[in-house]
Motif scaffolding. Structure first.
Motif, mmCIF file in Angstrom:
data_model
loop_
_atom_site.group_PDB
_atom_site.id
_atom_site.type_symbol
_atom_site.label_atom_id
_atom_site.label_comp_id
_atom_site.label_asym_id
_atom_site.label_seq_id
_atom_site.Cartn_x
_atom_site.Cartn_y
_atom_site.Cartn_z
ATOM 1 N N LEU A 194 60.707 41.209 34.844
ATOM 2 C CA LEU A 194 59.505 40.392 35.085
ATOM 3 C C LEU A 194 58.613 41.077 36.136
ATOM 4 N N ALA A 195 59.446 41.550 37.321
ATOM 5 C CA ALA A 195 58.576 41.901 38.694
ATOM 6 C C ALA A 195 57.768 43.157 38.020
ATOM 7 N N ASN A 196 58.343 44.073 37.519
ATOM 8 C CA ASN A 196 57.455 45.301 36.842
ATOM 9 C C ASN A 196 56.374 44.875 35.747
ATOM 10 N N ARG A 197 56.750 44.072 35.134
ATOM 11 C CA ARG A 197 55.654 43.333 34.181
ATOM 12 C C ARG A 197 54.557 42.836 34.875
ATOM 13 N N LEU A 198 54.886 42.043 35.726
ATOM 14 C CA LEU A 198 53.975 41.390 36.616
ATOM 15 C C LEU A 198 52.891 42.459 37.240
ATOM 16 N N ALA A 199 53.738 43.344 37.928
ATOM 17 C CA ALA A 199 52.886 44.592 38.579
ATOM 18 C C ALA A 199 52.073 45.142 37.499
ATOM 19 N N LEU A 200 52.273 45.453 36.298
ATOM 20 C CA LEU A 200 51.503 46.196 35.602
ATOM 21 C C LEU A 200 50.378 45.293 35.070
ATOM 22 N N GLY A 201 50.664 44.059 34.600
ATOM 23 C CA GLY A 201 49.700 43.119 34.107
ATOM 24 C C GLY A 201 48.633 42.773 35.013
ATOM 25 N N VAL A 202 49.272 42.287 36.281
ATOM 26 C CA VAL A 202 48.285 41.981 37.174
ATOM 27 C C VAL A 202 47.395 43.218 37.646
ATOM 28 N N GLY A 203 47.828 44.429 37.770
ATOM 29 C CA GLY A 203 47.255 45.741 38.250
ATOM 30 C C GLY A 203 46.057 45.922 37.027
ATOM 31 N N VAL A 204 46.170 45.638 35.750
ATOM 32 C CA VAL A 204 45.281 45.789 34.786
ATOM 33 C C VAL A 204 44.237 44.856 35.044
ATOM 34 N N LEU A 205 44.738 43.456 35.236
ATOM 35 C CA LEU A 205 43.697 42.570 35.377
ATOM 36 C C LEU A 205 42.678 42.344 36.598
ATOM 37 N N ALA B 79 42.280 39.652 31.110
ATOM 38 C CA ALA B 79 43.088 38.421 31.298
ATOM 39 C C ALA B 79 44.117 38.466 30.035
ATOM 40 N N ALA B 80 43.521 38.596 28.894
ATOM 41 C CA ALA B 80 44.593 38.567 27.772
ATOM 42 C C ALA B 80 45.427 39.871 27.773
ATOM 43 N N THR B 81 45.051 40.903 28.170
ATOM 44 C CA THR B 81 45.922 42.166 28.310
ATOM 45 C C THR B 81 47.099 41.930 29.277
ATOM 46 N N GLY B 82 46.591 41.376 30.599
ATOM 47 C CA GLY B 82 47.528 41.320 31.462
ATOM 48 C C GLY B 82 48.572 40.303 31.098
ATOM 49 N N THR C 38 55.109 48.039 25.907
ATOM 50 C CA THR C 38 54.342 47.616 26.986
ATOM 51 C C THR C 38 53.206 48.324 27.528
ATOM 52 N N LEU C 39 53.361 49.420 27.444
ATOM 53 C CA LEU C 39 52.290 50.446 27.774
ATOM 54 C C LEU C 39 51.125 50.509 26.937
ATOM 55 N N ALA C 40 51.744 50.436 25.677
ATOM 56 C CA ALA C 40 50.703 50.336 24.475
ATOM 57 C C ALA C 40 49.733 49.295 24.542
ATOM 58 N N ILE C 41 50.399 48.005 24.910
ATOM 59 C CA ILE C 41 49.506 46.805 25.041
ATOM 60 C C ILE C 41 48.462 46.960 26.056
ATOM 61 N N ALA C 42 48.782 47.454 27.454
ATOM 62 C CA ALA C 42 47.984 47.784 28.500
ATOM 63 C C ALA C 42 47.105 48.729 28.268
ATOM 64 N N PHE C 43 47.269 49.854 27.359
ATOM 65 C CA PHE C 43 46.386 51.010 26.952
ATOM 66 C C PHE C 43 45.165 50.193 25.962
#
Length: 386
Positions: free
Chosen positions: A304-315, A341-344, A358-363
């Motif tokens: 969860l911590a890394n998903r939050l970092a990745l999602g919040v970072g993109v947002l 917001a949807a991506t994050g 997960t990275l594919a979603i961010a991309f």
């Protein structure tokens, strides 16, 4: 024979970013690297709070030089020497960054204060030569800035929870100084140079993500499918984020900034760049910290911590740029915010899937923002030419 240098320390109207400014920025590249490493090893709420506080001080020291060197002729020998001196001192500030909340706060705080004092002294000297109203504005900002610097030194001396709260107070006092003094006339901001400095810093910050991904690939024991997939998608997502900033958003921001004058220009530059770009760069730091975690474990689902970092970072990176554009153009890119917001959110809630998914979603989300804004921009350009 070469063109003789001007005796004046005041910036010419058409000044571009110079080599001494880029050299100065290298130290802050290292500060970004240090912040990414710190967050990666302290990816909890306390670590996030520490990272925000430490990087604000780094950012505020850097952004103060964007204003001072915007007003100064950076080819003048005295300006070059002052900038090189600040570069050397800021180097030790960057070195001390990981220990700022680990008993070595003074090693960070003292270089920080010295760098800021040097910037204020340079700015005051240039403004005194340039224009009385600019000198008055700089003097007001310098006086208001004393409180924030005192809070940083006091927190470093106190340590513990007192340090955390005093450094938080320093952020508040710095913002008050910027808001109060920024409303004055006379700043005489050169928008082209100012925007260029920030754009180059964003490139440098995004480059940190590429370095992290490259280091992970280099250190991998074998070029497995997971390792290659993570490497490709890390680079692709970083490029997509670059596109969301430099593709259409920044040109629109810069174009409208050039149309402003006087106090409106300085206030817009302060808000859109000096203040709003701070959480934007924090987004890059969070994104790079997540990438560092992913490349170390390319086959394991993200916690969860890394998903939050990745999602919040993109947002943060995509959404805060929308606020910067809105501040200058008065047009809010609402779709960018919704897509960010949807991506994050999709990244955060994608539990139990592979890092490549997960990275594919961010991309995909970042690239979609770039595509939508590019199509919107092209459509406006076609209408304008009819």
């Amino acid at each position: 024979m070469g063109t003789p240098r001007s005796a004046s320390m005041v910036s010419p109207e058409d000044q571009s970013v110079t080599f001494v400014e880029l050299f100065f920025d290298l130290v802050f590249v290292f500060s970004v690297t240090q912040a990414v490493g710190y967050l990666h090893h302290h990816l909890d709420w306390t670590g996030v709070g520490h990272t925000v506080l430490i990087f604000w001080l780094v950012w505020w020291a850097w952004t103060q030089y964007t204003w001072a060197l915007n007003a100064a002729d950076t080819t003048h020998p005295a300006v070059e020497l002052s900038t090189l001196l600040a570069t050397g001192i800021a180097f030790f500030m960057a070195v001390a960054l990981p220990g700022a909340f680990a008993g070595k706060a003074l090693w960070f705080a003292i270089p920080y204060v010295v760098v800021r004092v040097l910037a204020l002294a340079l700015y005051a000297r240039v403004s005194w030569e340039n224009d009385p109203s600019q000198h008055a504005a700089v003097r007001a900002f310098a006086l208001l800035s004393v409180g924030g610097m005192a809070a940083v030194l006091g927190g470093a001396l106190a340590g513990g929870s007192t340090q955390f709260w005093l450094w938080g107070m320093a952020i508040l006092l710095d913002c008050i100084a910027a808001m109060s003094a920024g409303d004055r006339e006379g700043w005489d901001l050169h928008p082209d140079h100012f925007a260029e400095r920030h754009g180059l810093f964003i490139i440098i910050a995004l480059g940190e993500s590429l370095i992290v991904a490259a280091a992970g690939l280099t250190g991998a024991e074998a070029a497995t499918r997971d390792v290659i997939g993570v490497g490709v998608l890390s680079v692709a997502t970083t490029c997509a984020l670059w596109w969301t900033y430099f593709g259409c958003a920044k040109p629109a921001l810069d174009r409208d900034l050039e149309h402003l004058r006087g106090a409106e220009l300085s206030k817009a530059g302060r808000d859109a760049y000096s203040l709003f770009h701070f959480p934007l760069v924090l987004g890059v730091i969070a994104f790079a910290a997540a990438i560092e975690g992913i490349v170390l474990h390319p086959a394991d689902p993200l916690d969860l911590a890394n998903r939050l970092a990745l999602g919040v970072g993109v947002l943060l990176f995509t959404g805060v740029m929308a606020l910067s554009v809105w501040r200058v153009t008065s047009s809010l890119p609402a779709l960018r915010i919704l897509l960010g917001a949807a991506t994050g959110g999709a990244v955060v809630f994608a539990a139990g899937v592979s890092p490549t998914t997960t990275l594919a979603i961010a991309f995909a989300g970042s690239a979609l923002i770039g595509i939508v804004e590019h199509r919107k921009y092209i459509g406006r350009e076609e209408v304008a030419t009819l």
